[in-house]
Design a protein around this motif. Structure first.
Motif, PDB file in Angstrom:
ATOM      1  N   GLU A 133       0.839  -1.268  -0.020  1.00  0.00           N
ATOM      2  CA  GLU A 133      -0.037  -0.073   0.066  1.00  0.00           C
ATOM      3  C   GLU A 133       0.888   1.373   0.154  1.00  0.00           C
ATOM      4  N   ALA A 193       2.040   1.565  -3.570  1.00  0.00           N
ATOM      5  CA  ALA A 193       0.752   2.100  -4.344  1.00  0.00           C
ATOM      6  C   ALA A 193       0.240   3.459  -4.280  1.00  0.00           C
ATOM      7  N   ARG A 216      -1.995   5.606  -6.813  1.00  0.00           N
ATOM      8  CA  ARG A 216      -3.499   5.942  -6.489  1.00  0.00           C
ATOM      9  C   ARG A 216      -3.635   7.374  -6.362  1.00  0.00           C
ATOM     10  N   GLY A 247      -4.376   8.734  -9.578  1.00  0.00           N
ATOM     11  CA  GLY A 247      -5.721   8.055 -10.123  1.00  0.00           C
ATOM     12  C   GLY A 247      -5.401   6.913 -11.221  1.00  0.00           C
ATOM     13  N   GLU A 248      -4.159   6.238 -11.028  1.00  0.00           N
ATOM     14  CA  GLU A 248      -3.968   5.054 -11.921  1.00  0.00           C
ATOM     15  C   GLU A 248      -5.101   3.893 -11.675  1.00  0.00           C
ATOM     16  N   ARG A 249      -5.316   3.150 -12.800  1.00  0.00           N
ATOM     17  CA  ARG A 249      -6.177   1.790 -12.538  1.00  0.00           C
ATOM     18  C   ARG A 249      -5.483   0.938 -11.923  1.00  0.00           C
ATOM     19  N   GLN A 250      -6.441   0.132 -10.957  1.00  0.00           N
ATOM     20  CA  GLN A 250      -6.128  -0.938 -10.101  1.00  0.00           C
ATOM     21  C   GLN A 250      -5.232  -1.767 -10.893  1.00  0.00           C
ATOM     22  N   VAL A 264      -1.794  -0.211 -11.350  1.00  0.00           N
ATOM     23  CA  VAL A 264      -1.096  -0.026  -9.900  1.00  0.00           C
ATOM     24  C   VAL A 264      -0.545  -1.544  -9.304  1.00  0.00           C
ATOM     25  N   GLN A 265      -1.259  -2.456  -9.445  1.00  0.00           N
ATOM     26  CA  GLN A 265      -0.710  -3.921  -9.291  1.00  0.00           C
ATOM     27  C   GLN A 265       0.398  -4.143 -10.223  1.00  0.00           C
TER      28      GLN A 265
END
Ligand SMILES: Nc1ncnc2c1ncn2[C@@H]1O[C@H](COP(=O)(O)OP(=O)(O)OP(=O)(O)O)[C@@H](O)[C@H]1O
Ligand SMILES: [Mg+2]
Length: 378
Positions: A112, A115, A119, A122-125, A128-129
């Protein structure tokens, strides 16, 4: 890892064709009457690893904070990637900062923490992963994603701070004594880590330390600072073997320093080094008087190969300094002190002893001259 200008929005090329990532022109910082940073010019190239090195209070953090945008200059201008950045707030500079205390969020896990900056953007999940997994693997912490910072060692926390900084691929990474709190072994392995990541990612780095060995190990270029200014800038070997002042010579460890007087002009210029009873055939670049310097490991003890100069001395002390043996010598003619250093081996322990007569040899190509006023150091 320096990168040639690729012609996109990377800022103007420097004289040697490399893209200029960061440019400071006449940047200074005053606090009331106190000049924390004197007008400073600095150009950092794309992919370069530049270290600000200097004693406490010399202005390193001040300079870094002006680049980061957490502090604003009293004068001068800063550009990043060729764009004016002097007035730009920190979050718009595309600059990542790692401080000594890491500043990880204690209530967030490692994953976290890493990440977080993605985040915020505003990057997509899935993105991010993917980026988190990549960077966790790069810093060797793949299985640590669910741990909290309090469950990590100092070195592991440092790696998370590094990962959190590189994950959003900032244009420039600034590090203020990131290894200051670590023990020697961990420091060494983190230095390797930083060097490896810098090479792999090609990021431009401005790094602060007051540890000269760390600076010599990591940097493409060192900017040596003193009293709010950069007093010498160059490749590590330049600063070490070709200092331009006593301060620089002494900052990097043991230095043999002797006054010189120059005589003649042009090609016939020579330097008399009275303390050594020697005349250098090579002309000092400037000044009619100043200092000659030779590092202790550039001197040979009882040399078996030819040397430009040979002198007889008496051994006054022998000290073990880490992996080195340091010989303190007194010149027979004139009594000047000489420090000589060589890698420790069994023969240095048995072959030489205090009071022994020895020969010291040196070559003029290993000698530096600088024309600093002598009175200031008398
Ligand atoms: N906010 C401030 N107000 C007044 N003086 C300041 C302020 N911040 C820094 N200084 C002074 O500016 C000088 C440079 O400080 P700076 O923090 O840049 O030094 P440094 O080289 O990073 O030292 P260190 O190795 O101890 O971290 C110091 O003399 C410091 O006391
Ligand atoms: Mg500081």
């Amino acid at each position: 890892m320096l990168q040639k200008n690729k012609g996109c929005h990377m800022g103007e090329p420097s004289a040697d064709g490399f893209a200029v990532k960061l440019k400071l022109e006449g940047v200074e910082k005053k606090y009331g009457d106190f000049q924390a940073l004197r007008p400073t010019h600095l150009e950092v190239k794309e992919g370069e690893f530049v270290t600000l090195l200097g004693p406490s209070g010399s202005g390193k953090t001040t300079l870094l904070s002006l680049i980061a945008g957490t502090n604003y200059p009293s004068g001068g201008s800063i550009s990043i990637d060729g764009r004016p950045a002097t007035e730009l707030p920190a979050h718009k500079r595309d600059v990542g900062v790692i401080f000594q205390n890491y500043a990880l969020f204690p209530h967030l896990t490692v994953a976290e923490n890493i990440a977080f900056p993605l985040r915020m953007r505003g990057e997509r999940q899935e993105e991010v992963q993917r980026k988190c997994d990549n960077v966790l693997s790069a810093v060797g912490l793949t299985s640590f994603g669910n741990r909290f910072p309090s469950e990590l060692s100092g070195g592991q926390q440092q790696r998370v701070a590094f990962a959190r900084c590189v994950v959003y691929e900032p244009s420039v990474i600034l590090m203020d004594e990131p290894l200051g709190a670590l023990d020697k072994r961990l420091r060494d392995s983190m230095q390797d880590e930083i060097r490896r990541l810098h090479k792999a990612l090609g990021t431009t780095v401005v790094y602060i330390t007051h540890d000269q060995t760390e600076a010599l190990t990591l940097s493409d270029r060192i900017c040596l600072m003193k009293d709010g200014e950069i007093v010498q800038s160059g490749a590590p070997s330049d600063l070490y073997f070709r200092p331009n002042s006593r301060f620089a010579a002494e900052f990097f460890g043991e230095a043999n320093l002797y006054p010189y007087e120059a005589e003649g002009s042009g090609a016939s210029n020579v330097a008399h080094v009275k303390d050594l009873g020697a005349v250098s055939p090579q002309a000092p670049e400037q000044g009619t008087s100043g200092w000659m310097m030779i590092r202790p490991q550039c001197l040979q003890l009882d040399p078996e190969t030819p040397h430009d100069e040979l002198r007889t001395c008496r051994v006054s002390d022998i000290r073990q300094v880490g992996f080195y043996t340091q010989f303190h010598l007194t010149l027979d003619q004139g009594g000047a002190s000489i420090i000589l250093q060589r890698l420790s081996d069994v023969s240095s322990l048995s072959r030489w002893h205090i009071g022994q007569s020895v020969t010291v040899g040196w070559n003029w190509r290993d000698v530096a001259f600088f024309s600093e006023e002598r009175e200031r150091h008398a």
